[in-house]
Write an enzyme that holds these catalytic residues in place. Structure first.
Site, short mmCIF file in Angstrom:
data_model
loop_
_atom_site.label_atom_id
_atom_site.label_comp_id
_atom_site.label_asym_id
_atom_site.label_seq_id
_atom_site.Cartn_x
_atom_site.Cartn_y
_atom_site.Cartn_z
CG HIS A 129 41.75 38.99 40.82
ND1 HIS A 129 43.05 38.94 41.28
CD2 HIS A 129 41.19 40.10 41.39
CE1 HIS A 129 43.26 39.96 42.08
NE2 HIS A 129 42.15 40.68 42.18
CB CYS A 156 39.46 42.05 43.96
SG CYS A 156 39.51 43.31 42.66
#
Length: 390
Positions: free
Chosen positions: A319, A337
């Site tokens: 992301h 992430c």
């Protein structure tokens, strides 16, 4: 007066004789007597299962036949419902049901059987299906008409426990438009029920057409549970898009159909904290969000991130994160992430689809069952095949 009395005496004997003769004629078996022959027996009919059968499975073959004659107007009908679908054979001697029956239902036979000599008799009898203690429903992960990535597993989630896995697996079929080696594997129960996944030995060949059929209606799953209904899906494997994510390179590379289409700076999970280390292994893209709220009580954050593509169910996403922009391309500072710039995250987001593989390398912690529902590619092929019930 004497004369009259004598006359009467002479006449009466003659009258009595005439009456006796008349009675004898009426009671004789001569011509004109009514036919007292017995009616013909019912036309021989063979029911399968037997007439008035009970505890019949919904998939039990159902038919009615006349060995020496013909059938007409055959129907097998539940009370207040529509007749079961079926067809009469070309010679008119056998009617066979083509539709499955429902659970806990009584069906009644109607129609006529006619013998070769012309006499006929009605069909009669009933068929009563089983009433399971529990009906277990199955859900497929890939819907009809979808296009998915080359690492997409086929997943069937049951809403109850399957005790007889072999019986269930025998009812599952995967057909592909080109030869594809693959296997079912049973994973630990999750979300209140059993689950079984099918994956190929290697990534799917792009363009492969796949048909999945789970003919579970009427299947005895053990423990008093039966399959509730059949489910199926037809889908296509799309282009090959593989993310190469070497955490020590601080970059994310995208290979599409064998050609590199992206090479962008990235930041991965920090190695100093095992809970924040990005897991090594083949992840699978499962969903994506233009805006995704991310919350961690452990690390005290509640943020909304853009262009988020989920790659595991343990909270790992690819992301955008402007706050880590200074580290992207030079160090790993995330909570696990893959952080990209807004522009790079949007570019990747637009191309990602369910089933795309994300190959993470370079960390000491491997992706495993504890990290979510799709860890299929982390299991060695020999082990995977060994998890089949067959």
């Amino acid at each position: 007066m004497v004369t009259t009395e004598k006359t009467v005496r002479r006449v009466l004997p003659g009258v009595v004789v005439a009456m006796l003769a008349l009675v004898a004629a009426c009671s004789s078996g001569g011509a004109g007597a009514p036919d007292t022959a017995a009616p013909p027996p019912p036309v021989p009919v063979v029911y399968a299962p037997a007439a008035n059968a009970t505890d019949v499975g919904p998939r039990t073959p159902v038919s009615v036949s006349v060995p020496d004659g013909r059938l007409a107007g055959v129907a097998l009908t539940p009370a207040g419902g529509k007749p079961v679908e079926g067809a009469l054979s070309p010679d008119g001697r056998r009617w066979t049901a083509s539709g499955a029956l429902d659970y806990a239902t009584t069906y009644t036979w109607t129609g006529t059987a006619t013998a070769t000599d012309g006499h006929s008799s009605p069909l009669a009898g009933t068929v009563r299906t089983i009433a399971p203690k529990q009906q277990v429903e199955a859900t497929l992960n890939v819907g009809d008409g979808r296009t998915v990535g080359v690492a997409a597993p086929i997943a069937i989630q049951f809403d109850g426990h399957v005790a007889d896995r072999a019986a269930a697996e025998k009812a599952l079929q995967v057909q592909t438009s080109q030869p594809t080696e693959g296997s079912w594997a049973w994973l630990p129960d999750q979300d209140g029920g059993s689950r079984v996944h099918w994956r190929p030995k290697e990534y799917w060949e792009p363009g492969t057409k796949v048909t999945v059929a789970a003919d579970l209606l009427g299947v005895d799953l053990g423990g008093g549970a039966f399959g509730r209904e059949d489910v199926s899906s037809h889908f296509t494997i799309g282009r090959s898009q593989i993310v190469k994510a070497d955490v020590n390179s601080f970059r994310m590379i995208v290979i599409r159909d064998g050609q590199q289409v992206m090479d962008v700076p990235a930041s991965y999970g920090i190695d100093a904290d095992p809970n924040r280390t990005t897991r090594s292994g083949i992840h699978v893209v499962t969903e994506k969000f233009t805006d995704k709220r991310m919350i961690s009580r452990q690390y005290d954050y509640d943020v909304v991130e853009q262009w988020a593509v989920r790659m595991s169910n343990n909270g790992e996403f690819i992301h955008a994160n402007p706050k880590s922009a200074a580290a992207q391309g030079s160090s790993n500072v995330t909570h696990g992430c893959v952080n990209l710039s807004i522009e790079d995250a949007k570019a990747y987001y637009d191309t990602a689809m369910y089933g795309d593989p994300v190959e993470v390398t370079g960390t000491p912690i491997q992706l495993s069952a504890r990290d979510g529902d799709v860890y299929d590619w982390t299991v060695p092929w020999s082990t995977w095949k060994g998890q089949s019930a067959l």
